[in-house]
Design an enzyme around this catalytic site. Sequence first.
Site: not given
Length: 434
Positions: A144, A238, A266
């Site tokens: 994702y 990522d 995050k």
Amino acid sequence: MHLDTSISLFKKGEKHLVGSVNSPVRAFKSVGGVPVFIDHAKGSKIVDADGNSYVDLVLSYGPMILGHRHPKVERSIKKAMKKGYSFGASTQGEIKLAKLVCEAFPGMDKVRFVNSGTEAVLSAIRLARAFTGKNKIIKFSGCYHGHSDALLVAAGSGLATLSLPGSKGVPDEAVKNTLIAEFNNLESVKKHLDNHQDIAAVIIEPIAGNMGVIEPAQEFIQGLRALTRKHDILLIADEVMTGFRSKFGGAQELLGIEADITCLGKVIGGGFPVGAYGAREEIMQMVAPLGQMYQAGTLSGNPIAMACGMATLKELKKQDPYKSFNKKAVKIKEMLIKSAEANGIDLQVNHFGSMINPFFTREKVIDFKSAQTSDTEQFKIFFWEMMENGVFLPPSQFEAWFLSSALNKNDLKTIENAINISMSAVAAKTKNAK
Ligand SMILES: *Cc1c(COP(=O)(O)O)cnc(C)c1O
């Protein structure tokens, strides 16, 4: 466990919010029931609107790595707030955080702050295209990378390999330059390289975290690095989830690779909306105002968010909790395996540093397909028993559990007790069904 207040808030919220949530992962679709509303949190604990207290293994899906409201972080935020909330001009905080982040990632000379992981990744893709002059990208099934059009393919669907959009509203044209390969399968990448000339970049979660936690085989990740170099294709790591999660810096270093562009999110915001992408000088020179690749943001580098990120990373560097994370994760893994065995349940547990994932399956989980063999009905039973017994888990079989440095011995006992009760409940209810 009373959830009356959550249930009534959920109903109230449904009127003007979509599904009463602002991100679908927060809906309890796959586990049933109503999503729990949170009132407050402190340290390792989170408390819902009915006053139920849980050991928090969601941690806002990763960012709260120090636990909630660490005193030093809180102090920094309050101090920054006194100066104002947003200026539309540069502040010293941005320079400080940029220095800290670049020093933590070898191969990152410059960084650009944005407001989310999604934004970091979509900008990194644009940058790779700008730098190489090529259009296609390869992504891996089950990884994702946020919800931008071009990347909403095979972010969780069986139609994956056909390059069909994973969401309504994404035109076929938006994903026609997105090629899908299989995680831990270098051949599937080579096939695309044989068939296409126009590939700008390969994007990967170096440790997959969004189909559950899955480590890459060394030959795969090293092979991928070598292959992309050979073909002049950029490798985009990522690390929105893994950045600062399993070491101070990225999973790339632990795996022994260096990507061309790295995406962060995050943890670097410590709970505030911060994302970032960075690369070596030559690549970052493409970004406006230095170069021709445009990317902007009204609230990017927000001073409060920078202060929170800075305080979080500074404290993280000081605490260096990574060894202890690993020990605790191994302990939890052993609890899970022991309890599953005692109850005759098929279970695989993957973990990487402070990310951990039990899969209710007999098969070793190495890619999206094997992750899909998990028994989500068993997870559903397990999830609610864990909640009943004081452990807040992500409401999905395919979301990682996260550890915080605030997690203590008592919390581990709570977790162990909850696991034992939950596994035996899974065994009892599964047998009844058969
Ligand atoms: C969470 C996540 C994103 C998206 O970040 P948002 O801040 O939710 O937009 C992208 N990539 C990975 C690997 C993630 O875990």
